[in-house]
Enzyme design. Structure first.
Site, mmCIF file in Angstrom:
data_model
loop_
_atom_site.group_PDB
_atom_site.id
_atom_site.type_symbol
_atom_site.label_atom_id
_atom_site.label_comp_id
_atom_site.label_asym_id
_atom_site.label_seq_id
_atom_site.Cartn_x
_atom_site.Cartn_y
_atom_site.Cartn_z
ATOM 1 N N GLY A 12 0.784 -1.242 0.000
ATOM 2 C CA GLY A 12 0.000 0.000 0.000
ATOM 3 C C GLY A 12 0.810 1.283 0.000
ATOM 4 O O GLY A 12 0.314 2.336 0.427
ATOM 5 N N SER A 13 2.058 1.238 -0.534
ATOM 6 C CA SER A 13 2.830 2.490 -0.509
ATOM 7 C C SER A 13 2.278 3.513 -1.502
ATOM 8 O O SER A 13 2.301 4.716 -1.232
ATOM 9 C CB SER A 13 4.313 2.222 -0.763
ATOM 10 O OG SER A 13 4.555 1.893 -2.110
ATOM 11 N N ASN A 14 1.757 3.052 -2.640
ATOM 12 C CA ASN A 14 1.133 4.010 -3.570
ATOM 13 C C ASN A 14 -0.135 4.593 -2.957
ATOM 14 O O ASN A 14 -0.395 5.794 -3.083
ATOM 15 C CB ASN A 14 0.825 3.338 -4.909
ATOM 16 C CG ASN A 14 2.033 3.342 -5.825
ATOM 17 O OD1 ASN A 14 2.433 4.391 -6.320
ATOM 18 N ND2 ASN A 14 2.636 2.187 -6.034
ATOM 19 N N LEU A 89 -9.133 -8.203 -13.538
ATOM 20 C CA LEU A 89 -10.575 -7.915 -13.492
ATOM 21 C C LEU A 89 -11.250 -8.366 -14.786
ATOM 22 O O LEU A 89 -10.641 -8.345 -15.858
ATOM 23 C CB LEU A 89 -10.767 -6.411 -13.273
ATOM 24 C CG LEU A 89 -10.179 -5.917 -11.932
ATOM 25 C CD1 LEU A 89 -9.943 -4.418 -11.948
ATOM 26 C CD2 LEU A 89 -11.089 -6.317 -10.773
ATOM 27 N N ASN A 103 -4.726 2.751 -13.208
ATOM 28 C CA ASN A 103 -3.762 1.816 -12.624
ATOM 29 C C ASN A 103 -2.368 2.419 -12.678
ATOM 30 O O ASN A 103 -2.067 3.221 -13.575
ATOM 31 C CB ASN A 103 -3.784 0.505 -13.431
ATOM 32 C CG ASN A 103 -2.856 -0.553 -12.866
ATOM 33 O OD1 ASN A 103 -2.789 -0.749 -11.665
ATOM 34 N ND2 ASN A 103 -2.123 -1.231 -13.748
ATOM 35 N N HIS A 105 1.566 1.166 -13.059
ATOM 36 C CA HIS A 105 2.304 -0.031 -13.458
ATOM 37 C C HIS A 105 3.806 0.268 -13.452
ATOM 38 O O HIS A 105 4.231 1.316 -13.956
ATOM 39 C CB HIS A 105 1.862 -0.466 -14.869
ATOM 40 C CG HIS A 105 2.549 -1.722 -15.308
ATOM 41 N ND1 HIS A 105 2.172 -2.968 -14.859
ATOM 42 C CD2 HIS A 105 3.621 -1.922 -16.122
ATOM 43 C CE1 HIS A 105 2.974 -3.878 -15.378
ATOM 44 N NE2 HIS A 105 3.859 -3.272 -16.146
ATOM 45 N N GLU A 170 6.749 6.386 -8.931
ATOM 46 C CA GLU A 170 5.330 5.974 -8.937
ATOM 47 C C GLU A 170 4.531 6.871 -8.004
ATOM 48 O O GLU A 170 3.439 7.354 -8.345
ATOM 49 C CB GLU A 170 5.192 4.520 -8.467
ATOM 50 C CG GLU A 170 5.732 3.497 -9.427
ATOM 51 C CD GLU A 170 5.464 2.066 -8.952
ATOM 52 O OE1 GLU A 170 4.419 1.816 -8.349
ATOM 53 O OE2 GLU A 170 6.327 1.208 -9.199
HETATM 54 C C1 GRF Z 1 3.807 -1.109 -7.348
HETATM 55 O O1 GRF Z 1 5.075 -1.240 -7.925
HETATM 56 C C2 GRF Z 1 2.763 -0.957 -8.420
HETATM 57 O O2 GRF Z 1 3.216 -0.257 -9.540
HETATM 58 C C3 GRF Z 1 2.488 -2.388 -8.792
HETATM 59 O O3 GRF Z 1 2.547 -3.087 -7.582
HETATM 60 C C4 GRF Z 1 3.365 -2.382 -6.648
HETATM 61 C C5 GRF Z 1 2.516 -2.114 -5.452
HETATM 62 O O4 GRF Z 1 3.207 -1.479 -4.411
HETATM 63 N N1 GRF Z 1 1.250 -2.480 -9.515
HETATM 64 P P1 GRF Z 1 2.419 -0.771 -3.231
HETATM 65 O O5 GRF Z 1 1.447 -1.810 -2.675
HETATM 66 O O6 GRF Z 1 1.731 0.419 -3.770
HETATM 67 O O7 GRF Z 1 3.475 -0.423 -2.217
#
Ligand code: GRF
Length: 212
Positions: A12-14, A89, A103, A105, A170
């Site tokens: 969940g860092s994003n 999905l 999304n 990526h 990201e």
């Molecule tokens: C990220 O690298 C995202 O791009 C990919 O999965 C990873 C998830 O990381 N789809 P986080 O859970 O957001 O830390």
């Protein structure tokens, strides 16, 4: 103010970057397909409502997607952000949220769709790698691109060090993309392409290794 729902599966860092980006929208909920996703705790610490729709509780993808859609629709979101959401999905689900589902990526799409992007980038010896925010369409990791960030690949990189460099970007570009979506400055048009009314700014070229 627009509503956003974030879907996660793990760390969940994003998601955390979005929660802390002071976005011009209401983060209505964080939904995970795994009860043990670390990101759920982070969301709770930010006082964001959370829900779990466990894919294991459903016999097939269609019934899982229907339950997930019901949990999402409770919040009537304008934007649904996949942030490390590790389930593919159904086309039906994707079509239902056309223009709302985005999304992040970890590659410069259309290069390296799917998993293990950093390992594949290193084994190909590419010099520039990166990440992409895109609208989700039925073809996995192939939707219209909103924003990308490029990073250099160092000779000493491991998948871990490269992923850290990409992840840092990201967090920056996902917040930017959601900000544009929430302000109505970027959208998916009828032709299925990205439109926007923000000014394009001149950017610096990333050349790596650098010129002499
Ligand atoms: C990220 O690298 C995202 O791009 C990919 O999965 C990873 C998830 O990381 N789809 P986080 O859970 O957001 O830390």
């Amino acid at each position: 103010m627009k509503n956003i729902v974030i879907l996660i599966s793990g760390r969940g860092s994003n998601m955390q970057a979005l929660l802390e980006a002071n976005l011009p929208c209401k983060i209505a909920a964080v939904i995970s397909n795994r009860a043990d996703a670390q990101g759920l705790e982070i969301a709770r610490m930010h006082d964001i409502p959370t829900a779990v729709v466990a894919h294991r509780d459903y016999p097939d993808r269609a019934s899982f997607d229907a339950a997930l859609a019901a949990a999402i629709d409770r919040h009537a979101p304008d934007v649904i952000a996949l942030a490390g959401f590790m389930r593919i999905l159904t086309d039906h689900f994707v079509e239902r949220y056309r223009g709302k589902l985005v999304n992040i990526h970890p590659s410069l799409l259309p290069a390296y769709p799917g998993i293990d992007t950093h390992e594949r980038a290193l084994s190909d010896g590419i010099k520039i790698h990166g990440c992409t925010v895109h609208f989700v369409t039925p073809t996995l990791d192939h939707g219209p691109i909103i924003i990308q960030a490029a990073v250099p690949v160092m000779r000493s990189d491991t998948p871990q060090t490269l992923s850290e460099r990409v992840l840092h970007e990201e967090h920056r570009i996902y917040a930017q993309a959601i900000r544009w979506l929430c302000r109505g400055q970027v959208w998916l048009n009828k032709e299925g392409r990205v439109s926007g009314n923000r000014l394009e700014q001149p950017g610096a070229a990333l050349i790596f290794p650098g010129l002499e």
